[in-house]
Design a protein around this motif. Structure first.
Motif, PDB file in Angstrom:
ATOM      1  N   VAL A  69       0.778  -1.237   0.053  1.00 50.27           N
ATOM      2  CA  VAL A  69       0.198   0.110  -0.002  1.00 50.27           C
ATOM      3  C   VAL A  69       0.875   1.007  -0.085  1.00 50.27           C
ATOM      4  N   MET A  70       0.598   2.270  -0.950  1.00 50.73           N
ATOM      5  CA  MET A  70       1.339   3.402  -0.824  1.00 50.73           C
ATOM      6  C   MET A  70       0.849   4.476   0.247  1.00 50.73           C
ATOM      7  N   VAL A  71       1.420   4.996   0.922  1.00 50.68           N
ATOM      8  CA  VAL A  71       0.919   6.079   1.897  1.00 50.68           C
ATOM      9  C   VAL A  71       1.350   7.516   1.446  1.00 50.68           C
ATOM     10  N   PRO A  72       0.643   8.352   1.099  1.00 46.09           N
ATOM     11  CA  PRO A  72       0.890   9.752   0.678  1.00 46.09           C
ATOM     12  C   PRO A  72       2.056  10.496   1.565  1.00 46.09           C
ATOM     13  N   ARG A  73       3.060  10.808   0.990  1.00 47.38           N
ATOM     14  CA  ARG A  73       4.142  11.429   1.609  1.00 47.38           C
ATOM     15  C   ARG A  73       4.882  10.495   2.783  1.00 47.38           C
ATOM     16  N   LYS A  74       4.610   9.214   2.500  1.00 48.36           N
ATOM     17  CA  LYS A  74       5.555   8.433   3.617  1.00 48.36           C
ATOM     18  C   LYS A  74       5.930   7.194   2.806  1.00 48.36           C
ATOM     19  N   GLY A  75       5.402   6.638   1.746  1.00 48.39           N
ATOM     20  CA  GLY A  75       6.126   5.877   0.735  1.00 48.39           C
ATOM     21  C   GLY A  75       5.167   4.487   1.135  1.00 48.39           C
ATOM     22  N   ALA A  76       6.056   3.505   0.450  1.00 46.00           N
ATOM     23  CA  ALA A  76       5.461   2.149   0.304  1.00 46.00           C
ATOM     24  C   ALA A  76       5.413   1.220   1.774  1.00 46.00           C
ATOM     25  N   TYR A  77       4.587   0.587   2.015  1.00 46.82           N
ATOM     26  CA  TYR A  77       4.383  -0.409   3.209  1.00 46.82           C
ATOM     27  C   TYR A  77       3.765  -1.769   2.735  1.00 46.82           C
ATOM     28  N   VAL A  78       4.289  -2.735   3.694  1.00 46.37           N
ATOM     29  CA  VAL A  78       3.445  -4.207   3.320  1.00 46.37           C
ATOM     30  C   VAL A  78       2.177  -3.761   3.797  1.00 46.37           C
ATOM     31  N   ALA A  79       1.142  -4.204   2.925  1.00 48.78           N
ATOM     32  CA  ALA A  79      -0.033  -4.218   2.992  1.00 48.78           C
ATOM     33  C   ALA A  79      -0.598  -4.804   4.592  1.00 48.78           C
ATOM     34  N   GLY A  80      -1.395  -4.261   5.277  1.00 50.03           N
ATOM     35  CA  GLY A  80      -1.616  -4.894   6.403  1.00 50.03           C
ATOM     36  C   GLY A  80      -2.865  -6.080   6.205  1.00 50.03           C
ATOM     37  N   ILE A  81      -3.186  -6.937   7.091  1.00 52.45           N
ATOM     38  CA  ILE A  81      -4.159  -7.858   6.857  1.00 52.45           C
ATOM     39  C   ILE A  81      -5.418  -7.675   7.700  1.00 52.45           C
ATOM     40  N   SER A  82      -6.600  -7.446   7.105  1.00 56.16           N
ATOM     41  CA  SER A  82      -7.803  -7.004   7.748  1.00 56.16           C
ATOM     42  C   SER A  82      -8.671  -8.123   8.076  1.00 56.16           C
ATOM     43  N   LEU A  83      -9.427  -8.231   9.016  1.00 61.58           N
ATOM     44  CA  LEU A  83     -10.641  -8.960   9.314  1.00 61.58           C
ATOM     45  C   LEU A  83     -11.146  -9.479   8.006  1.00 61.58           C
ATOM     46  N   LYS A  84     -11.537  -8.690   7.250  1.00 64.43           N
ATOM     47  CA  LYS A  84     -12.422  -8.943   5.873  1.00 64.43           C
ATOM     48  C   LYS A  84     -11.523  -9.722   5.012  1.00 64.43           C
ATOM     49  N   ASP A  85     -10.180  -9.301   4.843  1.00 61.11           N
ATOM     50  CA  ASP A  85      -9.299 -10.118   3.777  1.00 61.11           C
ATOM     51  C   ASP A  85      -9.176 -11.568   4.475  1.00 61.11           C
ATOM     52  N   ILE A  86      -9.061 -11.810   5.712  1.00 58.69           N
ATOM     53  CA  ILE A  86      -9.329 -13.137   6.411  1.00 58.69           C
ATOM     54  C   ILE A  86     -10.357 -13.882   6.019  1.00 58.69           C
ATOM     55  N   ALA A  87     -11.525 -13.170   6.219  1.00 54.35           N
ATOM     56  CA  ALA A  87     -12.986 -14.066   6.087  1.00 54.35           C
ATOM     57  C   ALA A  87     -13.021 -14.370   4.517  1.00 54.35           C
ATOM     58  N   ASP A  88     -13.028 -13.452   3.828  1.00 56.38           N
ATOM     59  CA  ASP A  88     -12.840 -13.503   2.405  1.00 56.38           C
ATOM     60  C   ASP A  88     -12.126 -14.807   1.784  1.00 56.38           C
ATOM     61  N   VAL A  89     -10.968 -14.744   2.049  1.00 54.37           N
ATOM     62  CA  VAL A  89      -9.993 -15.713   1.745  1.00 54.37           C
ATOM     63  C   VAL A  89     -10.251 -17.180   2.380  1.00 54.37           C
ATOM     64  N   PHE A  90     -10.668 -17.222   3.393  1.00 55.99           N
ATOM     65  CA  PHE A  90     -10.993 -18.461   4.210  1.00 55.99           C
ATOM     66  C   PHE A  90     -12.327 -18.803   4.011  1.00 55.99           C
ATOM     67  N   GLU A  91     -13.119 -18.202   3.606  1.00 56.65           N
ATOM     68  CA  GLU A  91     -14.600 -18.747   3.062  1.00 56.65           C
ATOM     69  C   GLU A  91     -14.436 -19.245   1.792  1.00 56.65           C
ATOM     70  N   VAL A  92     -13.798 -18.813   0.998  1.00 60.54           N
ATOM     71  CA  VAL A  92     -13.451 -19.388  -0.341  1.00 60.54           C
ATOM     72  C   VAL A  92     -12.782 -20.676  -0.499  1.00 60.54           C
ATOM     73  N   ARG A  93     -11.603 -20.570   0.176  1.00 64.25           N
ATOM     74  CA  ARG A  93     -10.796 -21.863   0.658  1.00 64.25           C
ATOM     75  C   ARG A  93     -11.428 -23.035   1.119  1.00 64.25           C
ATOM     76  N   LYS A 229      -7.875  -3.220  11.132  1.00 63.84           N
ATOM     77  CA  LYS A 229      -9.335  -3.276  10.598  1.00 63.84           C
ATOM     78  C   LYS A 229      -9.145  -2.423   9.234  1.00 63.84           C
ATOM     79  N   LEU A 230      -8.172  -1.543   9.208  1.00 67.40           N
ATOM     80  CA  LEU A 230      -8.059  -1.000   7.985  1.00 67.40           C
ATOM     81  C   LEU A 230      -6.412  -0.981   7.621  1.00 67.40           C
ATOM     82  N   ASP A 231      -6.001  -0.655   6.271  1.00 68.50           N
ATOM     83  CA  ASP A 231      -4.662  -0.829   6.074  1.00 68.50           C
ATOM     84  C   ASP A 231      -4.123   0.725   6.097  1.00 68.50           C
ATOM     85  N   HIS A 232      -3.209   1.031   6.983  1.00 68.88           N
ATOM     86  CA  HIS A 232      -2.825   2.359   7.119  1.00 68.88           C
ATOM     87  C   HIS A 232      -1.328   2.620   7.005  1.00 68.88           C
TER      88      HIS A 232
END
Length: 234
Positions: A69-93, A229-232
């Motif tokens: 994820v690119m954060v304005p005036r800060k740079g590039a960061y490894v994207a965080g993991i949200s509850l929604k990400d986990i729920a979506d992937v594991f439901e499908v898996r 909960k959000l990727d900051h």
């Protein structure tokens, strides 16, 4: 950020930008680069022994694939993991693994059952040695055999499309204390059900296996304070 990336193999037939992209992506999937960690172009380039240009291109591509994820005036960061990400992937898996196990119980060959047994032995050895990287590899191989035994090419294609997301979560889940050994026991039960051609039990055990993996991942992330909960990117 301490050094966690090895110099790239410049003799590979792949374009340099692709090698750099795959190297950084693998470091994110394996957890060597953690959610919220800033990606410094100069440092990454030095670690891999390349210029900043392929690193910059790799980061842009990783952003498109939601690993960065690119954060304005800060740079590039490894994207965080949200509850929604986990729920979506594991439901499908869970749905895919259950379907694959049910189909495999009908269609698996004796040779594939033997391959599963060998994969189980290799995974057990990795677990006994507490080798996380090898356990992730062995775990992936085990499930790939079941997908292949399903004889459903569309299902296999969908699984391959989600492979990177699944791998990232698989590594985090297996890193939770005790999870690798529990997963070995779950694999044994799945192999037994497949050997007995028990469709319903194979489906149930496969789904339970995925649900337990999700619970372990959530516990691991909560313990380490990495669940957001959000990727900051902070």
């Amino acid at each position: 950020m301490r050094k966690r990336l090895l110099p790239v193999n410049l003799e590979s037939y792949k374009p340099l930008r692709e090698i750099v992209f795959e190297t950084i992506r693998e470091a994110i999937i394996s957890g060597h680069l953690k959610p919220g960690e800033r990606l410094m172009e100069v440092q990454l380039a030095e670690e891999m022994g390349v210029s900043r240009t392929p690193v910059r291109e790799a980061i842009r591509k990783l952003e498109l694939e939601a690993f960065v994820v690119m954060v304005p005036r800060k740079g590039a960061y490894v994207a965080g993991i949200s509850l929604k990400d986990i729920a979506d992937v594991f439901e499908v898996r869970a749905a895919m693994d259950s379907l694959a196990a049910g189909l495999a119980a009908e269609r698996i060959t004796d040779e594939e059952l033997e391959s599963l047994e060998r994969a189980l032995v290799s995974y057990t050895e990795s677990s006994d040695q507490n080798d996380l990287d090898d356990s992730v590899y062995r775990d992936t191989s085990f499930h790939d055999i079941i997908y292949q035994a399903s004889r459903n090419e569309r299902l296999i294609q969908i699984v391959n499309n989600l492979r990177e997301q699944i791998q990232r979560f698989r590594a985090t889940s297996l890193a939770f204390p005790g999870r690798m050994k529990i997963a070995v026991d779950e694999h044994k039960k799945i192999v037994e059900a497949l050997s007995e051609r028990n469709i319903a039990l194979s489906q149930s055990l496969a789904q339970e296996h995925v649900e337990n993996a999700e619970n372990s991942m959530l516990e691991a992330l909560q313990k380490n304070g990495r669940l957001t909960k959000l990727d900051h990117g902070e």
